[in-house]
Design a protein around this motif. Structure first.
Motif, mmCIF file in Angstrom:
data_model
loop_
_atom_site.group_PDB
_atom_site.id
_atom_site.type_symbol
_atom_site.label_atom_id
_atom_site.label_comp_id
_atom_site.label_asym_id
_atom_site.label_seq_id
_atom_site.Cartn_x
_atom_site.Cartn_y
_atom_site.Cartn_z
ATOM 1 N N VAL A 7 0.849 -1.195 0.000
ATOM 2 C CA VAL A 7 0.000 0.000 0.000
ATOM 3 C C VAL A 7 0.886 1.247 0.000
ATOM 4 C CG1 VAL A 7 -1.907 1.155 1.163
ATOM 5 C CG2 VAL A 7 -1.661 -1.309 1.345
ATOM 6 N N LEU B 294 -6.747 2.274 2.526
ATOM 7 C CA LEU B 294 -7.725 1.378 1.903
ATOM 8 C C LEU B 294 -9.002 1.303 2.734
ATOM 9 C CD1 LEU B 294 -5.521 -1.649 0.795
ATOM 10 C CD2 LEU B 294 -6.397 0.165 -0.625
ATOM 11 N N PRO B 295 -10.148 1.154 2.061
ATOM 12 C CA PRO B 295 -11.389 0.939 2.817
ATOM 13 C C PRO B 295 -11.425 -0.479 3.385
ATOM 14 C CG PRO B 295 -11.818 0.854 0.467
ATOM 15 C CD PRO B 295 -10.371 1.169 0.615
ATOM 16 N N GLU B 296 -12.255 -0.681 4.376
ATOM 17 C CA GLU B 296 -12.346 -2.006 5.009
ATOM 18 C C GLU B 296 -13.568 -2.750 4.506
ATOM 19 O OE1 GLU B 296 -12.382 -1.212 9.201
ATOM 20 O OE2 GLU B 296 -10.205 -1.429 9.320
ATOM 21 N N ALA B 297 -13.454 -4.077 4.463
ATOM 22 C CA ALA B 297 -14.595 -4.888 4.032
ATOM 23 C C ALA B 297 -14.615 -6.215 4.776
ATOM 24 C CB ALA B 297 -14.518 -5.135 2.531
ATOM 25 N N TYR C 205 -14.465 -10.687 1.409
ATOM 26 C CA TYR C 205 -13.296 -10.504 0.546
ATOM 27 C C TYR C 205 -12.787 -11.845 0.038
ATOM 28 C CZ TYR C 205 -11.381 -11.475 5.166
ATOM 29 O OH TYR C 205 -11.143 -12.019 6.389
ATOM 30 N N LEU D 116 -5.845 -12.292 -2.402
ATOM 31 C CA LEU D 116 -5.220 -11.546 -3.499
ATOM 32 C C LEU D 116 -4.614 -12.490 -4.534
ATOM 33 C CD1 LEU D 116 -3.315 -8.751 -1.569
ATOM 34 C CD2 LEU D 116 -5.211 -8.419 -3.128
ATOM 35 N N ILE E 239 -7.562 -2.663 -8.357
ATOM 36 C CA ILE E 239 -7.572 -1.213 -8.139
ATOM 37 C C ILE E 239 -7.422 -0.953 -6.643
ATOM 38 C CG2 ILE E 239 -8.936 0.900 -8.305
ATOM 39 C CD1 ILE E 239 -10.201 -0.226 -10.835
ATOM 40 N N GLY F 62 -7.549 1.864 -4.295
ATOM 41 C CA GLY F 62 -7.962 3.266 -4.214
ATOM 42 C C GLY F 62 -8.005 3.797 -2.801
ATOM 43 N N ASN G 53 -11.034 -5.758 -9.725
ATOM 44 C CA ASN G 53 -11.120 -6.048 -8.286
ATOM 45 C C ASN G 53 -10.673 -4.833 -7.500
ATOM 46 O OD1 ASN G 53 -11.392 -9.233 -7.605
ATOM 47 N ND2 ASN G 53 -10.600 -8.854 -9.649
ATOM 48 N N PHE G 54 -11.279 -4.656 -6.328
ATOM 49 C CA PHE G 54 -10.883 -3.561 -5.443
ATOM 50 C C PHE G 54 -10.066 -4.127 -4.290
ATOM 51 C CE2 PHE G 54 -15.092 -1.439 -6.752
ATOM 52 C CZ PHE G 54 -14.477 -0.790 -7.802
ATOM 53 N N ALA G 55 -8.940 -3.503 -4.017
ATOM 54 C CA ALA G 55 -8.149 -3.921 -2.851
ATOM 55 C C ALA G 55 -8.786 -3.335 -1.597
ATOM 56 C CB ALA G 55 -6.719 -3.428 -2.991
ATOM 57 N N VAL G 56 -8.927 -4.166 -0.595
ATOM 58 C CA VAL G 56 -9.528 -3.723 0.674
ATOM 59 C C VAL G 56 -8.703 -4.240 1.851
ATOM 60 C CG1 VAL G 56 -11.915 -3.526 -0.119
ATOM 61 C CG2 VAL G 56 -11.080 -5.731 0.673
ATOM 62 N N SER G 57 -8.894 -3.584 2.982
ATOM 63 C CA SER G 57 -8.305 -4.103 4.222
ATOM 64 C C SER G 57 -9.316 -5.062 4.830
ATOM 65 C CB SER G 57 -8.070 -2.975 5.212
ATOM 66 O OG SER G 57 -7.013 -2.195 4.802
#
Lengths: 160, 194
Positions: free
Chosen positions: B70, B76-79, B82, B85, B151, B153, B178-182
């Motif tokens: 990162v 990063l937003p959290e989710a 998931y 990776l 991505i 973001g 795909n979105f990368a998230v924490s």
């Protein structure tokens, strides 16, 4: 060193039942394991979320769903409100809650929609341009939690 | 009390301790108020501690390693839901710039200001196509191509920038965005993708 030394039994020729464990190689092994695991450890837990995109390029008329199938759409509006609508014409407005989106009510609405359409797995999320990324991710997360694993993300202009 | 020692059972009287047999004066002598400099190491608790450490580290061990780093200016937003990776081109979107695998491709603030209907980011598109062609050269089997792009973001960027990047990816042939998230902890429950 370190082992539980077996005491001589004293009774001629009888083998002691105690077994000595040599702790030195055991501690060596554990130390090597710890070193290896500490070196290779990744402390930042990152992952990915799948998303389908319905963009200008693939919104051809042939992509339209069959008429008898209900399409579920969730609008994420810039004024912190949601609008959940079905292609049948039914629409539910979810008002803002304390200057933020009401995610609890959204979760309830999506859970009810899943009950009504148990076979549906896809949900289209349409957002305004100024909606913040974090809020989109949270909305997608709630949608996936409500058993809509195929989330399509698009802007309000594309096909609606 | 009739003890097991008398009957010659399995339980034996403890034997002499190790300390007694060490032929060093400072170990064996405990005379004249002199404090012994010998310290016993309790191996049982040490082995316990090492074992717990190994178990903890094995639980947190990730076989996929660090596929994604990162950037400093990205949060990063959290989710909760998931997937793991995978190796893929990484597009980072911060409030200042859009980068592909660390190389700047566009200015985020400029993308936010733009009002044109052409969403394609030319430089990003061209480089993604180059990456795609390179991949196809190395992997001639068409089934190997999954069109995956990640991505990464910042959580405060506008959707306007994101949609332009997503559109560019799709036009360049990367349909699997795909979105990368924490990862947000959810009390031990398994992630959705598993």
């Amino acid at each position: 060193m370190g082992g539980a030394a077996p005491t001589p039994s004293g009774k001629g020729g009888k083998k002691p039942l105690d077994a000595a464990i040599n702790l030195v190689p055991f501690i060596d092994l554990l130390s090597c394991c710890i070193s290896f695991l500490l070196i290779t450890a990744v402390w930042t837990q990152l992952a990915r979320m799948d998303v389908t995109q319905k963009s200008k390029s693939n919104s051809a008329p042939t992509d339209e769903p069959p008429q008898n199938q209900v399409t579920l759409t969730l609008f994420v509006n810039k004024d912190n409100t949601f609008t959940f609508s079905k292609s049948t014409g039914e629409s539910i407005a979810i008002e803002a809650k304390a200057d933020d989106y009401d995610y609890v009510k959204l979760a309830d609405t999506l859970a009810q929609a899943k009950k009504d359409h148990a076979d549906k797995e896809d949900l289209t999320i349409k957002t305004d341009d100024v909606v913040v990324y974090q809020k989109i991710i949270k909305t997608m997360d709630i949608a996936i939690s409500a058993k809509f694993p195929t989330v399509t993300l698009t802007d309000k202009g594309a096909g609606g | 009390m009739s003890s097991a020692f008398d009957k010659g059972g399995l339980i034996k009287q403890p034997g002499p301790r190790l300390r007694k047999f060490i032929p060093l004066k400072f170990v064996t002598k405990h005379g004249a108020g002199k404090k012994s400099t010998y310290a016993e190491l309790n191996l049982t608790s040490m082995v316990d501690m090492l074992t717990i450490l190994v178990v903890f580290l094995l639980q947190t061990f990730s076989a996929s390693g660090e596929l994604l780093t990162v950037s400093k200016n990205i949060t990063l937003p959290e989710a909760l839901n998931y997937k793991d990776l995978e190796q893929a081109p990484i597009i980072s979107i911060s409030r200042d710039s859009v980068t592909l695998n660390g190389e700047p491709k566009a200015d985020s603030s400029e993308l936010t200001r733009e009002t044109t209907m052409d969403w394609k980011i030319p430089q990003l598109h061209d480089d993604l196509v180059v990456l795609k062609n390179n991949f196809k050269l190395l992997h001639p089997d068409p089934n190997d191509w999954k069109g995956l792009v990640i991505i990464q973001g910042d959580k405060n960027i506008d959707f306007k920038v994101l949609k332009k990047v997503m559109y560019t990816c799709t036009v360049a042939g990367y349909n699997n965005v795909n979105f990368a998230v924490s990862q947000k902890s959810k009390g031990g429950a398994a992630p959705a993708g598993h």
